[in-house]
Design a protein around this motif. Structure first.
Motif, PDB file in Angstrom:
ATOM      1  N   PHE A 259      22.721  -2.719 -20.913  1.00 29.08           N
ATOM      2  CA  PHE A 259      22.880  -2.252 -19.534  1.00 29.08           C
ATOM      3  C   PHE A 259      21.548  -2.381 -18.784  1.00 29.08           C
ATOM      4  N   ALA A 260      20.455  -2.001 -19.452  1.00 28.14           N
ATOM      5  CA  ALA A 260      19.131  -2.055 -18.810  1.00 28.14           C
ATOM      6  C   ALA A 260      18.712  -3.504 -18.554  1.00 28.14           C
ATOM      7  N   ASN A 261      19.038  -4.406 -19.469  1.00 29.42           N
ATOM      8  CA  ASN A 261      18.770  -5.837 -19.244  1.00 29.42           C
ATOM      9  C   ASN A 261      19.529  -6.329 -18.011  1.00 29.42           C
ATOM     10  N   ALA A 262      20.786  -5.917 -17.902  1.00 28.73           N
ATOM     11  CA  ALA A 262      21.612  -6.363 -16.768  1.00 28.73           C
ATOM     12  C   ALA A 262      21.056  -5.810 -15.457  1.00 28.73           C
ATOM     13  N   ALA A 263      20.696  -4.522 -15.468  1.00 28.46           N
ATOM     14  CA  ALA A 263      20.149  -3.911 -14.245  1.00 28.46           C
ATOM     15  C   ALA A 263      18.860  -4.632 -13.834  1.00 28.46           C
ATOM     16  N   SER A 264      17.990  -4.937 -14.797  1.00 24.29           N
ATOM     17  CA  SER A 264      16.720  -5.601 -14.452  1.00 24.29           C
ATOM     18  C   SER A 264      16.966  -7.037 -14.017  1.00 24.29           C
ATOM     19  N   ALA A 265      17.928  -7.708 -14.628  1.00 28.07           N
ATOM     20  CA  ALA A 265      18.236  -9.090 -14.229  1.00 28.07           C
ATOM     21  C   ALA A 265      18.721  -9.119 -12.773  1.00 28.07           C
ATOM     22  N   LEU A 266      19.461  -8.084 -12.374  1.00 30.61           N
ATOM     23  CA  LEU A 266      19.888  -8.017 -10.963  1.00 30.61           C
ATOM     24  C   LEU A 266      18.684  -7.746 -10.070  1.00 30.61           C
ATOM     25  N   SER A 267      17.759  -6.897 -10.547  1.00 32.88           N
ATOM     26  CA  SER A 267      16.614  -6.512  -9.698  1.00 32.88           C
ATOM     27  C   SER A 267      15.671  -7.680  -9.438  1.00 32.88           C
ATOM     28  N   VAL A 268      15.515  -8.584 -10.401  1.00 32.28           N
ATOM     29  CA  VAL A 268      14.556  -9.683 -10.210  1.00 32.28           C
ATOM     30  C   VAL A 268      15.082 -10.754  -9.242  1.00 32.28           C
ATOM     31  N   GLN A 269      16.355 -10.618  -8.871  1.00 33.58           N
ATOM     32  CA  GLN A 269      16.912 -11.596  -7.923  1.00 33.58           C
ATOM     33  C   GLN A 269      16.645 -11.209  -6.473  1.00 33.58           C
ATOM     34  N   LYS A 270      15.999 -10.052  -6.275  1.00 34.65           N
ATOM     35  CA  LYS A 270      15.670  -9.622  -4.913  1.00 34.65           C
ATOM     36  C   LYS A 270      14.184  -9.314  -4.817  1.00 34.65           C
ATOM     37  N   LEU A 271      13.638  -9.397  -3.601  1.00 38.46           N
ATOM     38  CA  LEU A 271      12.221  -9.118  -3.377  1.00 38.46           C
ATOM     39  C   LEU A 271      11.932  -7.624  -3.477  1.00 38.46           C
ATOM     40  N   GLY A 272      10.725  -7.294  -3.929  1.00 34.93           N
ATOM     41  CA  GLY A 272      10.279  -5.897  -3.920  1.00 34.93           C
ATOM     42  C   GLY A 272      10.685  -5.159  -5.176  1.00 34.93           C
ATOM     43  N   ALA A 273       9.967  -4.046  -5.449  1.00 28.30           N
ATOM     44  CA  ALA A 273      10.280  -3.263  -6.642  1.00 28.30           C
ATOM     45  C   ALA A 273      11.538  -2.434  -6.399  1.00 28.30           C
ATOM     46  N   GLN A 274      11.450  -1.438  -5.523  1.00 32.03           N
ATOM     47  CA  GLN A 274      12.607  -0.555  -5.317  1.00 32.03           C
ATOM     48  C   GLN A 274      13.734  -1.222  -4.537  1.00 32.03           C
ATOM     49  N   GLN A 275      13.384  -2.088  -3.581  1.00 31.20           N
ATOM     50  CA  GLN A 275      14.427  -2.715  -2.745  1.00 31.20           C
ATOM     51  C   GLN A 275      15.424  -3.478  -3.601  1.00 31.20           C
ATOM     52  N   GLY A 276      14.933  -4.042  -4.708  1.00 26.46           N
ATOM     53  CA  GLY A 276      15.794  -4.885  -5.534  1.00 26.46           C
ATOM     54  C   GLY A 276      16.606  -4.125  -6.564  1.00 26.46           C
ATOM     55  N   MET A 277      16.376  -2.827  -6.669  1.00 22.41           N
ATOM     56  CA  MET A 277      17.057  -2.094  -7.749  1.00 22.41           C
ATOM     57  C   MET A 277      18.542  -1.911  -7.462  1.00 22.41           C
ATOM     58  N   PRO A 278      19.397  -2.300  -8.410  1.00 18.70           N
ATOM     59  CA  PRO A 278      20.840  -2.240  -8.157  1.00 18.70           C
ATOM     60  C   PRO A 278      21.417  -0.831  -8.327  1.00 18.70           C
ATOM     61  N   HIS A 279      22.635  -0.660  -7.829  1.00 20.49           N
ATOM     62  CA  HIS A 279      23.389   0.576  -8.061  1.00 20.49           C
ATOM     63  C   HIS A 279      24.311   0.370  -9.272  1.00 20.49           C
ATOM     64  N   GLN A 280      24.763   1.488  -9.804  1.00 22.94           N
ATOM     65  CA  GLN A 280      25.582   1.488 -11.021  1.00 22.94           C
ATOM     66  C   GLN A 280      26.769   0.514 -10.953  1.00 22.94           C
ATOM     67  N   GLU A 281      27.495   0.533  -9.797  1.00 24.68           N
ATOM     68  CA  GLU A 281      28.708  -0.291  -9.670  1.00 24.68           C
ATOM     69  C   GLU A 281      28.360  -1.785  -9.758  1.00 24.68           C
ATOM     70  N   GLU A 282      27.191  -2.159  -9.182  1.00 25.90           N
ATOM     71  CA  GLU A 282      26.782  -3.570  -9.222  1.00 25.90           C
ATOM     72  C   GLU A 282      26.555  -4.003 -10.665  1.00 25.90           C
ATOM     73  N   VAL A 283      25.923  -3.149 -11.443  1.00 27.68           N
ATOM     74  CA  VAL A 283      25.643  -3.496 -12.847  1.00 27.68           C
ATOM     75  C   VAL A 283      26.955  -3.582 -13.614  1.00 27.68           C
ATOM     76  N   GLU A 284      27.849  -2.614 -13.359  1.00 29.48           N
ATOM     77  CA  GLU A 284      29.123  -2.619 -14.083  1.00 29.48           C
ATOM     78  C   GLU A 284      29.933  -3.869 -13.765  1.00 29.48           C
ATOM     79  N   SER A 285      29.948  -4.298 -12.494  1.00 25.24           N
ATOM     80  CA  SER A 285      30.742  -5.508 -12.197  1.00 25.24           C
ATOM     81  C   SER A 285      30.038  -6.761 -12.721  1.00 25.24           C
ATOM     82  N   PHE A 286      28.710  -6.758 -12.767  1.00 28.18           N
ATOM     83  CA  PHE A 286      27.963  -7.880 -13.364  1.00 28.18           C
ATOM     84  C   PHE A 286      28.297  -8.013 -14.855  1.00 28.18           C
ATOM     85  N   LEU A 287      28.501  -6.878 -15.504  1.00 26.10           N
ATOM     86  CA  LEU A 287      28.751  -6.886 -16.954  1.00 26.10           C
ATOM     87  C   LEU A 287      30.207  -7.206 -17.306  1.00 26.10           C
ATOM     88  N   LYS A 288      31.109  -7.194 -16.312  1.00 25.57           N
ATOM     89  CA  LYS A 288      32.543  -7.440 -16.581  1.00 25.57           C
ATOM     90  C   LYS A 288      32.816  -8.867 -17.001  1.00 25.57           C
TER      91      LYS A 288
END
Ligand code: ATP
Length: 288
Positions: A259-288
């Motif tokens: 789950f943490a790998n998926a969340a970080s993989a989503l975060s590196v696709q956007k600029l900035g540290a906090q701006q790029g951090m995903p929400h729970q639902e985004e990670v869950e649909s990425f993992l589906k």
């Protein structure tokens, strides 16, 4: 709705001051830059925001100065749904800042810790009850080591799992090495930790960039996700916040790491540290 797991984060809160310039001034020189922007940062605050967006009931212990940046950062944390009753607003000291000069794709950074150095044992002592009630505690090393040591002892006394993210790297006191349930170095921190305290390896969850993470206890790699990385700033912070929240929910180490790998993989696709951090639902649909 099921109750959210309680994640207490003890750590730094900074305002990042970013100036872009084509020319970097030499000593004694003044140059005209291009643009300036402020961003909330600090490893503690970043990890708290990640944990909150990913489903944690997050409580933060830290310190800001009683100045404009401090007030802004407190408001920002509250907007993210984080309980800031453990954050002291200290008179006569500035809020922590990181001044970042961005030039030709390179960074030069000066950190002025300011109020982050006011995170002391007496401050943490006031929030022993908060720590005791937590499902997990997460700490990094942008605050003095004495409160980290104290928290490690409290975590043991109260049987609360503790994640220590050894960043920026410092040699850790025995009590921290003993009290930590997990240590989460990146690869370069792992090399330093190996030299200092190889016997703690069983506790390591080593992040290895796009390759994912190594669970050192079983020497298993939980692979990362292949994505187009735009900005990896804060990947480690997203990872730690995500890991803490998932473990606090009772997930296995493997599931939490995935789950943490998926969340970080989503975060590196956007600029900035906090701006790029995903929400729970985004990670869950990425993992589906
Ligand atoms: P940073 O200092 O940039 O915040 P870090 O050095 O603390 O990061 P890394 O090991 O680089 O930590 O990255 C943390 C996690 O982020 C990795 O375990 C992985 O899950 C994810 N990650 C990092 N870089 C990438 C990438 N390019 N593609 C996909 N996932 C990535």
């Amino acid at each position: 709705m099921t109750k959210k797991p309680v994640v207490t984060v003890i750590g730094s809160i900074n305002m990042d001051l970013t100036v872009s310039t084509k020319v970097v001034p030499r000593q004694g020189e003044t140059v005209m830059g291009d643009s300036f922007a402020t961003f909330p940062g600090g490893k503690g605050a970043n990890q708290a925001v990640a944990a909150a967006r990913l489903g944690g009931d997050v409580r933060m212990i830290g310190a800001v100065g009683s100045d404009v940046f401090g007030n802004d950062l407190l408001e920002h944390l509250r907007r993210e749904g984080i309980d800031t009753s453990g954050v002291a607003s200290v008179d006569g000291v500035s809020t922590g800042t990181a001044t970042i000069i961005v030039s030709n794709g390179d960074n030069r950074i000066i950190v002025a810790p300011g109020a982050n150095h006011e995170v002391t044992v007496p401050l943490v002592e006031r929030f022993e009850e908060m720590i005791k009630e937590s499902d997990i505690v997460l700490v990094q090393l942008e605050i003095p080591l004495s409160p980290v040591e104290y928290v490690s002892k409290l975590a043991v006394d109260h049987g609360v799992p503790l994640i220590v993210n050894p960043a920026p790297y410092q040699t850790l006191p025995e009590a921290v090495l003993r009290g930590a349930t997990y240590l989460t170095p990146n690869e370069s921190e792992a090399t330093l930790l190996e030299a200092d305290s190889p016997s703690t390896k069983e506790k390591w969850i080593t992040t290895i960039g796009s390759a994912g993470v190594r669970l050192n206890k079983d020497d298993v790699i939980v692979p990362g996700y292949l994505v187009d990385a735009v900005d990896t700033t804060g990947a480690g912070d997203t990872f730690n916040g995500a890991l803490a929240t998932k473990l606090a929910k009772g997930s296995s180490l493997e599931d939490a790491a995935q789950f943490a790998n998926a969340a970080s993989a989503l975060s590196v696709q956007k600029l900035g540290a906090q701006q790029g951090m995903p929400h729970q639902e985004e990670v869950e649909s990425f993992l589906k």
